[in-house]
Design a protein around this motif. Sequence first.
Motif, PDB file in Angstrom:
ATOM      1  N   ILE A  14      -0.009  -2.097  -2.691  1.00 10.69           N
ATOM      2  CA  ILE A  14       1.063  -1.631  -3.572  1.00 10.69           C
ATOM      3  C   ILE A  14       1.855  -2.809  -4.117  1.00 10.69           C
ATOM      4  O   ILE A  14       2.238  -2.832  -5.286  1.00 10.69           O
ATOM      5  CB  ILE A  14       1.963  -0.631  -2.827  1.00 10.69           C
ATOM      6  CG1 ILE A  14       1.178   0.655  -2.623  1.00 10.69           C
ATOM      7  CG2 ILE A  14       3.240  -0.356  -3.588  1.00 10.69           C
ATOM      8  CD1 ILE A  14       1.858   1.657  -1.762  1.00 10.69           C
ATOM      9  N   LYS A  15       2.066  -3.827  -3.292  1.00  6.39           N
ATOM     10  CA  LYS A  15       2.759  -5.031  -3.766  1.00  6.39           C
ATOM     11  C   LYS A  15       1.943  -5.732  -4.854  1.00  6.39           C
ATOM     12  O   LYS A  15       2.490  -6.215  -5.842  1.00  6.39           O
ATOM     13  CB  LYS A  15       3.003  -5.995  -2.613  1.00  6.39           C
ATOM     14  CG  LYS A  15       4.051  -5.545  -1.640  1.00  6.39           C
ATOM     15  CD  LYS A  15       4.185  -6.552  -0.512  1.00  6.39           C
ATOM     16  CE  LYS A  15       5.068  -6.050   0.589  1.00  6.39           C
ATOM     17  NZ  LYS A  15       5.103  -6.985   1.731  1.00  6.39           N
ATOM     18  N   LEU A  16       0.632  -5.786  -4.671  1.00  6.80           N
ATOM     19  CA  LEU A  16      -0.221  -6.450  -5.659  1.00  6.80           C
ATOM     20  C   LEU A  16      -0.350  -5.648  -6.949  1.00  6.80           C
ATOM     21  O   LEU A  16      -0.575  -6.217  -8.012  1.00  6.80           O
ATOM     22  CB  LEU A  16      -1.611  -6.710  -5.069  1.00  6.80           C
ATOM     23  CG  LEU A  16      -1.707  -7.845  -4.063  1.00  6.80           C
ATOM     24  CD1 LEU A  16      -3.106  -7.889  -3.463  1.00  6.80           C
ATOM     25  CD2 LEU A  16      -1.362  -9.171  -4.692  1.00  6.80           C
ATOM     26  N   CYS A  17      -0.206  -4.341  -6.874  1.00  7.02           N
ATOM     27  CA  CYS A  17      -0.266  -3.511  -8.087  1.00  7.02           C
ATOM     28  C   CYS A  17       0.849  -3.863  -9.057  1.00  7.02           C
ATOM     29  O   CYS A  17       0.679  -3.752 -10.266  1.00  7.02           O
ATOM     30  CB  CYS A  17      -0.158  -2.036  -7.736  1.00  7.02           C
ATOM     31  SG  CYS A  17      -1.647  -1.350  -7.045  1.00  7.02           S
ATOM     32  N   ALA A  18       1.982  -4.278  -8.535  1.00  9.78           N
ATOM     33  CA  ALA A  18       3.128  -4.599  -9.387  1.00  9.78           C
ATOM     34  C   ALA A  18       3.027  -5.992  -9.992  1.00  9.78           C
ATOM     35  O   ALA A  18       3.851  -6.357 -10.823  1.00  9.78           O
ATOM     36  CB  ALA A  18       4.415  -4.488  -8.576  1.00  9.78           C
ATOM     37  N   SER A  19       2.016  -6.754  -9.633  1.00 15.92           N
ATOM     38  CA  SER A  19       1.853  -8.105 -10.158  1.00 15.92           C
ATOM     39  C   SER A  19       1.482  -8.069 -11.639  1.00 15.92           C
ATOM     40  O   SER A  19       0.930  -7.093 -12.139  1.00 15.92           O
ATOM     41  CB  SER A  19       0.756  -8.830  -9.370  1.00 15.92           C
ATOM     42  OG  SER A  19       0.494 -10.086  -9.929  1.00 15.92           O
ATOM     43  N   SER A  20       1.769  -9.142 -12.329  1.00 11.61           N
ATOM     44  CA  SER A  20       1.414  -9.216 -13.744  1.00 11.61           C
ATOM     45  C   SER A  20       0.032  -9.828 -13.961  1.00 11.61           C
ATOM     46  O   SER A  20      -0.484  -9.796 -15.075  1.00 11.61           O
ATOM     47  CB  SER A  20       2.463 -10.030 -14.497  1.00 11.61           C
ATOM     48  OG  SER A  20       2.502 -11.350 -13.995  1.00 11.61           O
ATOM     49  N   LYS A  21      -0.582 -10.354 -12.925  1.00 10.87           N
ATOM     50  CA  LYS A  21      -1.904 -10.969 -13.041  1.00 10.87           C
ATOM     51  C   LYS A  21      -2.998  -9.902 -12.932  1.00 10.87           C
ATOM     52  O   LYS A  21      -2.935  -9.014 -12.082  1.00 10.87           O
ATOM     53  CB  LYS A  21      -2.111 -11.985 -11.934  1.00 10.87           C
ATOM     54  CG  LYS A  21      -1.177 -13.163 -12.002  1.00 10.87           C
ATOM     55  CD  LYS A  21      -1.467 -14.117 -10.864  1.00 10.87           C
ATOM     56  CE  LYS A  21      -0.525 -15.279 -10.856  1.00 10.87           C
ATOM     57  NZ  LYS A  21      -0.788 -16.163  -9.723  1.00 10.87           N
ATOM     58  N   PHE A  22      -3.996 -10.027 -13.779  1.00  6.70           N
ATOM     59  CA  PHE A  22      -5.096  -9.067 -13.776  1.00  6.70           C
ATOM     60  C   PHE A  22      -5.887  -9.144 -12.478  1.00  6.70           C
ATOM     61  O   PHE A  22      -6.291  -8.112 -11.928  1.00  6.70           O
ATOM     62  CB  PHE A  22      -6.017  -9.306 -14.972  1.00  6.70           C
ATOM     63  CG  PHE A  22      -7.239  -8.427 -14.953  1.00  6.70           C
ATOM     64  CD1 PHE A  22      -7.129  -7.086 -15.257  1.00  6.70           C
ATOM     65  CD2 PHE A  22      -8.473  -8.934 -14.617  1.00  6.70           C
ATOM     66  CE1 PHE A  22      -8.247  -6.257 -15.238  1.00  6.70           C
ATOM     67  CE2 PHE A  22      -9.587  -8.121 -14.591  1.00  6.70           C
ATOM     68  CZ  PHE A  22      -9.471  -6.788 -14.904  1.00  6.70           C
ATOM     69  N   ALA A  23      -6.108 -10.351 -11.955  1.00  9.09           N
ATOM     70  CA  ALA A  23      -6.884 -10.506 -10.722  1.00  9.09           C
ATOM     71  C   ALA A  23      -6.195  -9.813  -9.546  1.00  9.09           C
ATOM     72  O   ALA A  23      -6.863  -9.190  -8.709  1.00  9.09           O
ATOM     73  CB  ALA A  23      -7.090 -11.984 -10.424  1.00  9.09           C
ATOM     74  N   ASP A  24      -4.878  -9.905  -9.475  1.00  7.28           N
ATOM     75  CA  ASP A  24      -4.143  -9.239  -8.404  1.00  7.28           C
ATOM     76  C   ASP A  24      -4.256  -7.731  -8.527  1.00  7.28           C
ATOM     77  O   ASP A  24      -4.452  -7.019  -7.530  1.00  7.28           O
ATOM     78  CB  ASP A  24      -2.671  -9.648  -8.419  1.00  7.28           C
ATOM     79  CG  ASP A  24      -2.454 -11.089  -8.026  1.00  7.28           C
ATOM     80  OD1 ASP A  24      -3.393 -11.710  -7.464  1.00  7.28           O
ATOM     81  OD2 ASP A  24      -1.351 -11.612  -8.269  1.00  7.28           O
ATOM     82  N   LYS A  25      -4.132  -7.227  -9.739  1.00  3.00           N
ATOM     83  CA  LYS A  25      -4.243  -5.790  -9.966  1.00  3.00           C
ATOM     84  C   LYS A  25      -5.642  -5.289  -9.607  1.00  3.00           C
ATOM     85  O   LYS A  25      -5.795  -4.230  -9.004  1.00  3.00           O
ATOM     86  CB  LYS A  25      -3.943  -5.448 -11.419  1.00  3.00           C
ATOM     87  CG  LYS A  25      -2.488  -5.550 -11.789  1.00  3.00           C
ATOM     88  CD  LYS A  25      -2.289  -5.122 -13.212  1.00  3.00           C
ATOM     89  CE  LYS A  25      -0.870  -5.253 -13.627  1.00  3.00           C
ATOM     90  NZ  LYS A  25       0.033  -4.330 -12.946  1.00  3.00           N
ATOM     91  N   ARG A  26      -6.650  -6.064  -9.957  1.00  2.00           N
ATOM     92  CA  ARG A  26      -8.028  -5.666  -9.679  1.00  2.00           C
ATOM     93  C   ARG A  26      -8.272  -5.548  -8.182  1.00  2.00           C
ATOM     94  O   ARG A  26      -8.848  -4.568  -7.711  1.00  2.00           O
ATOM     95  CB  ARG A  26      -8.987  -6.673 -10.311  1.00  2.00           C
ATOM     96  CG  ARG A  26     -10.436  -6.311 -10.144  1.00  2.00           C
ATOM     97  CD  ARG A  26     -11.311  -7.292 -10.829  1.00  2.00           C
ATOM     98  NE  ARG A  26     -11.019  -8.630 -10.298  1.00  2.00           N
ATOM     99  CZ  ARG A  26     -11.542  -9.738 -10.785  1.00  2.00           C
ATOM    100  NH1 ARG A  26     -12.346  -9.691 -11.804  1.00  2.00           N
ATOM    101  NH2 ARG A  26     -11.253 -10.900 -10.250  1.00  2.00           N
ATOM    102  N   VAL A  27      -7.798  -6.530  -7.425  1.00  2.00           N
ATOM    103  CA  VAL A  27      -7.963  -6.497  -5.973  1.00  2.00           C
ATOM    104  C   VAL A  27      -7.164  -5.352  -5.363  1.00  2.00           C
ATOM    105  O   VAL A  27      -7.640  -4.646  -4.465  1.00  2.00           O
ATOM    106  CB  VAL A  27      -7.544  -7.856  -5.359  1.00  2.00           C
ATOM    107  CG1 VAL A  27      -7.447  -7.777  -3.860  1.00  2.00           C
ATOM    108  CG2 VAL A  27      -8.510  -8.941  -5.772  1.00  2.00           C
ATOM    109  N   ALA A  28      -5.953  -5.135  -5.858  1.00  2.00           N
ATOM    110  CA  ALA A  28      -5.100  -4.075  -5.320  1.00  2.00           C
ATOM    111  C   ALA A  28      -5.708  -2.702  -5.555  1.00  2.00           C
ATOM    112  O   ALA A  28      -5.775  -1.877  -4.630  1.00  2.00           O
ATOM    113  CB  ALA A  28      -3.722  -4.153  -5.948  1.00  2.00           C
TER     114      ALA A  28
END
Length: 82
Positions: A14-28
């Motif tokens: 959930i913390k990574l979903c709020a990131s602005s980076k695409f790689a973080d969102k993909r992993v989350a």
Amino acid sequence: MNGYLTDFGMTECIKLCASSKFADKRVAYLGLMIIVDETEDILMLITNCLKQDLASHDPHVVALALTVLGNMASAEMVRDLL
């Protein structure tokens, strides 16, 4: 996960979903699709992230959000996002 608790992984995703980076969102989102099903209450916490990702100008982020919706969205979540 063989019966181990996955609560720590859910909060990190959930913390990574709020990131602005695409790689973080993909992993989350990948992590959430693996360890969470549509009956979990924690899915309501990512509704705002999905709403922002669906309104993004980056087509990759929108496609990622649509994939998550297709794989794990409940009827309540879709109603909230509508």
